[in-house]
Design a protein around this motif. Sequence first.
Motif, PDB file in Angstrom:
ATOM      1  N   TYR A  31      -4.897  -2.770   0.152  1.00  0.00           N
ATOM      2  CA  TYR A  31      -4.062  -1.592   0.364  1.00  0.00           C
ATOM      3  C   TYR A  31      -2.580  -1.901   0.193  1.00  0.00           C
ATOM      4  CZ  TYR A  31      -7.791   1.546   1.627  1.00  0.00           C
ATOM      5  OH  TYR A  31      -8.889   2.346   1.582  1.00  0.00           O
ATOM      6  N   SER A  32      -2.161  -3.105   0.526  1.00  0.00           N
ATOM      7  CA  SER A  32      -0.763  -3.456   0.273  1.00  0.00           C
ATOM      8  C   SER A  32      -0.494  -3.500  -1.230  1.00  0.00           C
ATOM      9  CB  SER A  32      -0.408  -4.790   0.931  1.00  0.00           C
ATOM     10  OG  SER A  32      -1.112  -5.839   0.334  1.00  0.00           O
ATOM     11  N   ARG A  33      -1.447  -4.005  -1.987  1.00  0.00           N
ATOM     12  CA  ARG A  33      -1.294  -3.995  -3.447  1.00  0.00           C
ATOM     13  C   ARG A  33      -1.271  -2.562  -3.981  1.00  0.00           C
ATOM     14  NH1 ARG A  33      -0.774  -8.800  -6.377  1.00  0.00           N
ATOM     15  NH2 ARG A  33      -1.072  -7.273  -7.992  1.00  0.00           N
TER      16      ARG A  33
END
Length: 187
Positions: free
Chosen positions: A99-101
Amino acid sequence: MAYDRYVSICNPLKYTTVMQKTTVNLLLFFAWILPAVFFLVAIILNTKKEICQFNLKGILCNSTVQTLHCVRSRTLNIYGLVNLVTVLILPVLFILFTYSRILVVLYRCRGVRRRAAQTCLPHLLVLINFSCLTAYDVLLLRLELNSPKIVGLIMTLQAVIYHPLFNPIIYGLTITRIYDHLKRLFC
């Protein structure tokens, strides 16, 4: 689900080559088999222990079953912590990484921000809610912390009432017909 969203948002042109039938089958196999094996090992380890009392302190017989044994098992505690790391912490870290990506890609590309946020945010909210509940439940017993009874009651109510109601509400709000109906109902 997080890996699928990661590939579809971060590498949309490679989606069909990465998410082939064998990859999906392998992910599904491990998603079903790994927890089943961990559960089976826990059952085998628990059946070898002698039970001294038959009263559970709570309405759920989740990890509190270990409190029924005559002698606290170091093996069961270590196994529970290993299980917590492999079944909860590592997958949550992987999901947070994906999700950070996704957020990095969304920051760069404005055209898909809203749609990606609508699909990813509910999953992330439910995941964080479930992870906190599970970690609390497992760690409380393993670390033998004496928390106040009201905290135990709140966590039990969260497991029994809040969490099952939270999922449909969060996922339902992303459906525009439900969102519009709730908006008309409360406004």
